[in-house]
Scaffold this motif. Sequence first.
Motif, PDB file in Angstrom:
ATOM      1  N   ILE A   1      87.518  42.940 -29.006  1.00  0.00           N
ATOM      2  CA  ILE A   1      86.069  42.728 -29.056  1.00  0.00           C
ATOM      3  C   ILE A   1      85.313  43.601 -28.066  1.00  0.00           C
ATOM      4  O   ILE A   1      84.102  43.726 -28.160  1.00  0.00           O
ATOM      5  N   ALA A   2      86.011  44.224 -27.112  1.00  0.00           N
ATOM      6  CA  ALA A   2      85.377  45.154 -26.169  1.00  0.00           C
ATOM      7  C   ALA A   2      86.473  45.968 -25.495  1.00  0.00           C
ATOM      8  O   ALA A   2      87.597  45.490 -25.319  1.00  0.00           O
ATOM      9  N   SER A   3      86.128  47.197 -25.112  1.00  0.00           N
ATOM     10  CA  SER A   3      87.086  48.032 -24.387  1.00  0.00           C
ATOM     11  C   SER A   3      86.330  49.157 -23.696  1.00  0.00           C
ATOM     12  O   SER A   3      85.199  49.478 -24.058  1.00  0.00           O
ATOM     13  N   GLY A   4      86.978  49.752 -22.702  1.00  0.00           N
ATOM     14  CA  GLY A   4      86.378  50.887 -22.029  1.00  0.00           C
ATOM     15  C   GLY A   4      87.184  51.332 -20.824  1.00  0.00           C
ATOM     16  O   GLY A   4      88.140  50.667 -20.415  1.00  0.00           O
ATOM     17  N   ARG A   5      86.778  52.473 -20.295  1.00  0.00           N
ATOM     18  CA  ARG A   5      87.424  53.055 -19.115  1.00  0.00           C
ATOM     19  C   ARG A   5      87.059  52.271 -17.859  1.00  0.00           C
ATOM     20  O   ARG A   5      85.967  51.739 -17.748  1.00  0.00           O
ATOM     21  N   LYS A   6      87.987  52.280 -16.918  1.00  0.00           N
ATOM     22  CA  LYS A   6      87.677  51.754 -15.591  1.00  0.00           C
ATOM     23  C   LYS A   6      87.034  52.878 -14.781  1.00  0.00           C
ATOM     24  O   LYS A   6      87.234  54.048 -15.055  1.00  0.00           O
TER      25      LYS A   6
END
Length: 99
Positions: A36-41
């Motif tokens: 449902i969500a993702s991304g770079r740190k």
Amino acid sequence: MFILELTYTAPLDRVDALLADHVAWLDAQYEAGTFIASGRKEPRDGGVILAVGDDRAAIERLAATDPFLVNELCTYRITEFRATKVAPQLAAFQEQLPR
């Protein structure tokens, strides 16, 4: 719900070389309704994915198919949690604590 935290174990040039494969893998999990969500740190030393599911073992098996992990570019830390309070847009994922 699960938090999947990726930590890169390889240089960014190797990560970037497989980024398109990783994004295709992410897209397939969004299509399946698991992510449902993702991304770079920040700083860019890995990433975070929010996933839904009732079976930790299934999430672990899914993470094992990430091209980044298959090619030994990252490690995963998977944390299961109960989303008992959510924004209205995430109401479908709200859980109740067992009594």
